[in-house]
Design a protein around this motif. Sequence first.
Motif, PDB file in Angstrom:
ATOM      1  N   ARG A  93       0.864  -1.193   0.227  1.00 25.58           N
ATOM      2  CA  ARG A  93       0.055  -0.043  -0.153  1.00 25.58           C
ATOM      3  C   ARG A  93       0.812   1.253   0.003  1.00 25.58           C
ATOM      4  N   SER A 133      -4.291  -5.246 -13.578  1.00 25.73           N
ATOM      5  CA  SER A 133      -5.000  -3.937 -13.534  1.00 25.73           C
ATOM      6  C   SER A 133      -5.840  -3.662 -14.840  1.00 25.73           C
ATOM      7  N   ASP A 140      -7.410   0.916  -9.482  1.00 25.61           N
ATOM      8  CA  ASP A 140      -6.917   0.528 -10.415  1.00 25.61           C
ATOM      9  C   ASP A 140      -5.928   1.287 -11.187  1.00 25.61           C
ATOM     10  N   SER A 179      -3.151   2.577  -8.809  1.00 27.26           N
ATOM     11  CA  SER A 179      -2.096   1.299  -8.985  1.00 27.26           C
ATOM     12  C   SER A 179      -1.130   1.499 -10.211  1.00 27.26           C
ATOM     13  N   ARG A 189       1.123   4.172  -9.496  1.00 26.34           N
ATOM     14  CA  ARG A 189       2.325   4.038  -8.626  1.00 26.34           C
ATOM     15  C   ARG A 189       3.358   3.034  -9.363  1.00 26.34           C
TER      16      ARG A 189
END
Length: 308
Positions: free
Chosen positions: A79, A155, A167, A170, A173
């Motif tokens: 996370r 994703s 998603d 994500s 990141r």
Amino acid sequence: MRTFWNIKGGLHSMEEWQSGCWIQITCPTDEEADYLEKTLGMPDYFLGDIADTDERARYEYDDGWQLIIMRIPYVKEVRSRTPYTTIPLGIIMKDDILITVCHFETNMMIDFVTFHQKRGTGFTDAVDFVFRVFLSSAVWYLKRLKQINLLIDKSKRNLDHHIDNADLISLSRLQDSLTYFITSIRGNENLLSKLKFKLPVDDLDADLIEDVNIEMTQARESAGIYTNILESTMDTYANIINNNMNGVMRVLTSISIILMFPTLISSLFGMNLVNGMESETWGFPVALILSVVTTAVFWWYFHRKQWI
């Protein structure tokens, strides 16, 4: 944590330091810092440079001490802002002293020790050790890149069914992680090119360097490919979101226009003015029918134009 390793004829742990052994320092404590600086005489600023998570890959020489800082892949918590990132690993050498310092517990170094214990041949010298660490880092970059690619595919599959903020975040990141990877791999490649001239390289080391260059190039190109794919994916879904938003706004605008006409009719006939129907029993049904017919006509027209 401090561990002594015998690197001749295999990798075996030792109880205390001996000439030519490898001293592995992981997450150094104050006691271990004092051991390196006061007992072994290592320059005190070496540890500070290695502790800096933003330290670039570089080579430094100070009074016989050689400091090599390379960047290796590291996985944070899932996370975290950037789950995959890079951290500095320091290799320090002087005469018969060989030290590695890392302020994080990494799978790469655990695997490095395990692999060479199974291999059972050890290292010919400190230079061979350095380039094998480089090779291990390149291999682990490729492993982490494959994991990132799997997360990208996961994703994308989720977004194909339903566009969700989680998603998209994500993917963002992972894009940050790929940026760190590309920058660090390029830094390691530049450092490797410099070490060819700074360290005493023999024919065996030259072959090993060639293997490292191949793995580094593959890792850099893979990271570049995944970055391009991710950027294209993010642009595609951004366009899809904009297109969906335009569709929603078009429908809402059409509905507002359609509802405007019965509102206008009811407002006109509801005004406190003489219109000829205020005293008739059929006045309200006429206004109601007129509103319904007008709404139906405009609904049909907008539907024909595919606005709703």
